[in-house]
Design a protein around this motif. Sequence first.
Motif, short mmCIF file in Angstrom:
data_model
loop_
_atom_site.label_atom_id
_atom_site.label_comp_id
_atom_site.label_asym_id
_atom_site.label_seq_id
_atom_site.Cartn_x
_atom_site.Cartn_y
_atom_site.Cartn_z
N LEU A 1 0.85 -1.18 0.00
CA LEU A 1 0.00 0.00 0.00
C LEU A 1 0.89 1.24 0.00
CD1 LEU A 1 -2.73 -0.98 2.63
CD2 LEU A 1 -2.88 -1.13 0.14
N THR B 1 0.89 5.89 -0.57
CA THR B 1 0.21 7.15 -0.84
C THR B 1 1.12 8.00 -1.71
OG1 THR B 1 1.06 8.14 1.21
CG2 THR B 1 -1.14 7.14 1.31
N GLU C 1 -2.24 12.96 -1.99
CA GLU C 1 -3.52 12.55 -1.40
C GLU C 1 -4.08 11.29 -2.07
OE1 GLU C 1 -6.67 15.08 -4.15
OE2 GLU C 1 -6.31 15.70 -2.08
N PRO D 1 -4.36 7.41 -2.57
CA PRO D 1 -4.04 6.11 -1.99
C PRO D 1 -3.98 5.06 -3.10
CG PRO D 1 -6.16 6.97 -1.19
CD PRO D 1 -5.80 7.72 -2.42
N HIS E 1 -13.18 0.44 -5.58
CA HIS E 1 -11.97 1.00 -5.00
C HIS E 1 -10.78 0.18 -5.48
CE1 HIS E 1 -11.91 -2.32 -2.06
NE2 HIS E 1 -13.22 -2.14 -1.99
N ASP F 1 -7.26 4.65 -5.82
CA ASP F 1 -8.64 5.13 -5.65
C ASP F 1 -8.84 6.40 -6.45
OD1 ASP F 1 -9.35 3.11 -3.82
OD2 ASP F 1 -8.57 4.25 -2.12
N HIS G 1 -13.80 7.93 -4.12
CA HIS G 1 -13.91 6.48 -3.99
C HIS G 1 -12.89 5.97 -3.00
CE1 HIS G 1 -16.09 7.01 -7.78
NE2 HIS G 1 -16.47 5.76 -7.73
N GLY G 2 -13.16 4.80 -2.44
CA GLY G 2 -12.20 4.14 -1.57
C GLY G 2 -11.79 5.00 -0.39
N ASP G 3 -10.48 5.17 -0.23
CA ASP G 3 -9.94 5.94 0.89
C ASP G 3 -9.76 7.42 0.57
OD1 ASP G 3 -9.72 3.71 2.62
OD2 ASP G 3 -7.86 3.10 1.64
N ARG G 4 -10.23 7.85 -0.60
CA ARG G 4 -10.19 9.28 -0.89
C ARG G 4 -11.25 10.01 -0.05
NH1 ARG G 4 -7.39 10.15 -6.02
NH2 ARG G 4 -7.85 12.38 -5.79
N PRO G 5 -11.02 11.28 0.30
CA PRO G 5 -12.04 12.02 1.06
C PRO G 5 -13.29 12.23 0.22
CG PRO G 5 -10.27 13.47 0.32
CD PRO G 5 -9.81 12.07 0.02
N LYS G 6 -14.39 12.44 0.90
CA LYS G 6 -15.63 12.74 0.20
C LYS G 6 -15.46 14.01 -0.62
CE LYS G 6 -19.63 12.30 2.09
NZ LYS G 6 -20.16 11.25 1.19
#
Length: 243
Positions: free
Chosen positions: A16, A18, A21, A23, A48, A73, A77-82
């Motif tokens: 994994l 980053t 921003e 992921p 995701h 992502d 989506h996924g671990d991205r912020p809204k």
Amino acid sequence: MRFTSRTSSDGVSEQLFTLGEIPGVLWTPEGATGTRPLILIGHGGGQHKKAPGVLFRARRFVADRGFAVVAVDVPAHGDRPKDEGLDRIASENRDRVAAGEELAPLIAEFQARVARRTVPEWRAVLDAVQEADHVGPGPVGYWGVSLGCGLGVPFVAAEPRVRAAVLGLGGALATAEAAARITVPVEFLVQWDDERVPRSQSLALFDAFASAEKTLHANPGAHAELPAHELDSSVRFFTRHLI
């Protein structure tokens, strides 16, 4: 790029990371060294970077052919912020479809908006991943259907490192112009009974590709019923063009 974890199973290493921003996840053969082909997988809408279909394909490409595979992502989506703007558009589109508007043009408009962000993001991801010693500056392939097609067509058109692409479950409304700039080999997947993308739009997108080598794979079934044998075909396709 900052790696945040690493695990291995059945000969496949998963890292994994980053990038700013963004992921993402990188799969490579366990203990890999040196340059190898890299495949970027674009996930579907509402999914995701580690959705079951993405994970299954990634591990197959790595285990069978020793490729590296990366997925990230996409926005919202996924671990991205809204993303309030994208969430608002999605909500408005649902209301418009409920009121009787046609779905396909709304999907195309939404994907075109997201692609303006993802194309430069994905190019930056390639830059970063190919700096890793166990990936290197090898040939690149792209795999993406549905949302992964809507974002993938402009990406493949813009990125000269991509030598081959598997695309599908998408239409020409927003991407025909970009498709006309694609000249690499393309394998294009169509579900003949797709309820989300009109068949005529899928065929028009296939026609728009400028590739001298392009193959249409049409299968019976709805949008989400892509048959398992298409993964076998994708493995053979990338083997021919990336090795």
